[in-house]
Design a protein around this motif. Structure first.
Motif, short mmCIF file in Angstrom:
data_model
loop_
_atom_site.label_atom_id
_atom_site.label_comp_id
_atom_site.label_asym_id
_atom_site.label_seq_id
_atom_site.Cartn_x
_atom_site.Cartn_y
_atom_site.Cartn_z
N VAL A 1 15.65 43.84 102.11
CA VAL A 1 15.34 45.22 101.75
C VAL A 1 16.05 45.61 100.45
O VAL A 1 17.07 45.04 100.08
N CYS B 1 17.98 48.84 98.96
CA CYS B 1 18.68 49.94 99.60
C CYS B 1 19.22 50.91 98.55
O CYS B 1 19.86 50.50 97.58
N ASP B 2 18.95 52.19 98.77
CA ASP B 2 19.57 53.26 97.98
C ASP B 2 20.80 53.67 98.78
O ASP B 2 20.70 54.04 99.94
N LEU C 1 18.37 55.27 101.96
CA LEU C 1 16.95 54.96 101.95
C LEU C 1 16.79 53.46 101.77
O LEU C 1 17.57 52.85 101.05
N LYS D 1 13.66 50.24 101.23
CA LYS D 1 12.27 49.85 101.01
C LYS D 1 12.16 48.35 101.27
O LYS D 1 13.06 47.60 100.90
N GLU E 1 8.95 45.04 102.14
CA GLU E 1 7.55 44.65 102.27
C GLU E 1 7.28 44.34 103.74
O GLU E 1 7.91 43.47 104.33
N GLU F 1 2.29 45.64 102.66
CA GLU F 1 2.49 46.98 102.12
C GLU F 1 4.00 47.28 101.99
O GLU F 1 4.79 46.82 102.80
N ILE F 2 4.35 48.06 100.96
CA ILE F 2 5.73 48.48 100.78
C ILE F 2 6.00 49.64 101.74
O ILE F 2 5.31 50.65 101.73
N GLN F 3 7.01 49.47 102.59
CA GLN F 3 7.42 50.48 103.57
C GLN F 3 8.68 51.17 103.07
O GLN F 3 9.57 50.52 102.50
N THR F 4 8.78 52.47 103.29
CA THR F 4 9.97 53.24 102.93
C THR F 4 10.52 53.91 104.18
O THR F 4 9.77 54.52 104.93
N LYS G 1 13.38 56.68 105.20
CA LYS G 1 14.29 57.71 104.68
C LYS G 1 15.09 58.30 105.84
O LYS G 1 14.85 58.00 106.99
#
Length: 103
Positions: A25, A27-28, A41, A43, A45, A50-53, A55
């Motif tokens: 992943v 990571c923020d 947060l 993100k 794949e 698909e890119i998943q987020t 939060k």
């Protein structure tokens, strides 16, 4: 200190291997003034490409661990994933500067 060295050198014990499905992943992360990190947060794949987020991550606990001798910080987290509240782990490997989500 006990006889025969039992109970010494236990501060960096090995946690073995990571169990569960792992996702690399992005990571923020927020760092406090005392250099403690808090994931905000992530993100990744998904299996469908698909890119998943994710939060609003709530960190329940965190601790320093060694997996196969590699230092890491493991976060037990909760967040809404796919419309359901899920519990998962985020593992940060500081030497590699790499994050892994474990479900």
């Amino acid at each position: 200190m006990s006889a025969f060295g039992i109970g010494i050198n236990t501060e960096m014990t090995d946690a073995g291997t990571i169990n569960g499905k792992q996702f690399e992943v992005a990571c923020d992360c927020w760092f406090t003034s005392k250099c403690n990190s808090r994931p905000i947060l992530i993100k990744f794949e998904g299996e469908d490409g698909e890119i998943q987020t994710i939060k609003n991550i709530k960190v329940i606990t965190h601790e320093s661990k060694n997996y196969s001798g590699i230092p890491s910080i493991e976060y037990l987290c909760k967040a809404i994933i796919g419309g359901l509240m899920q519990e998962f782990k985020l593992v940060f490997f500081p030497i590699e500067c790499r994050w892994v989500m474990v479900i």
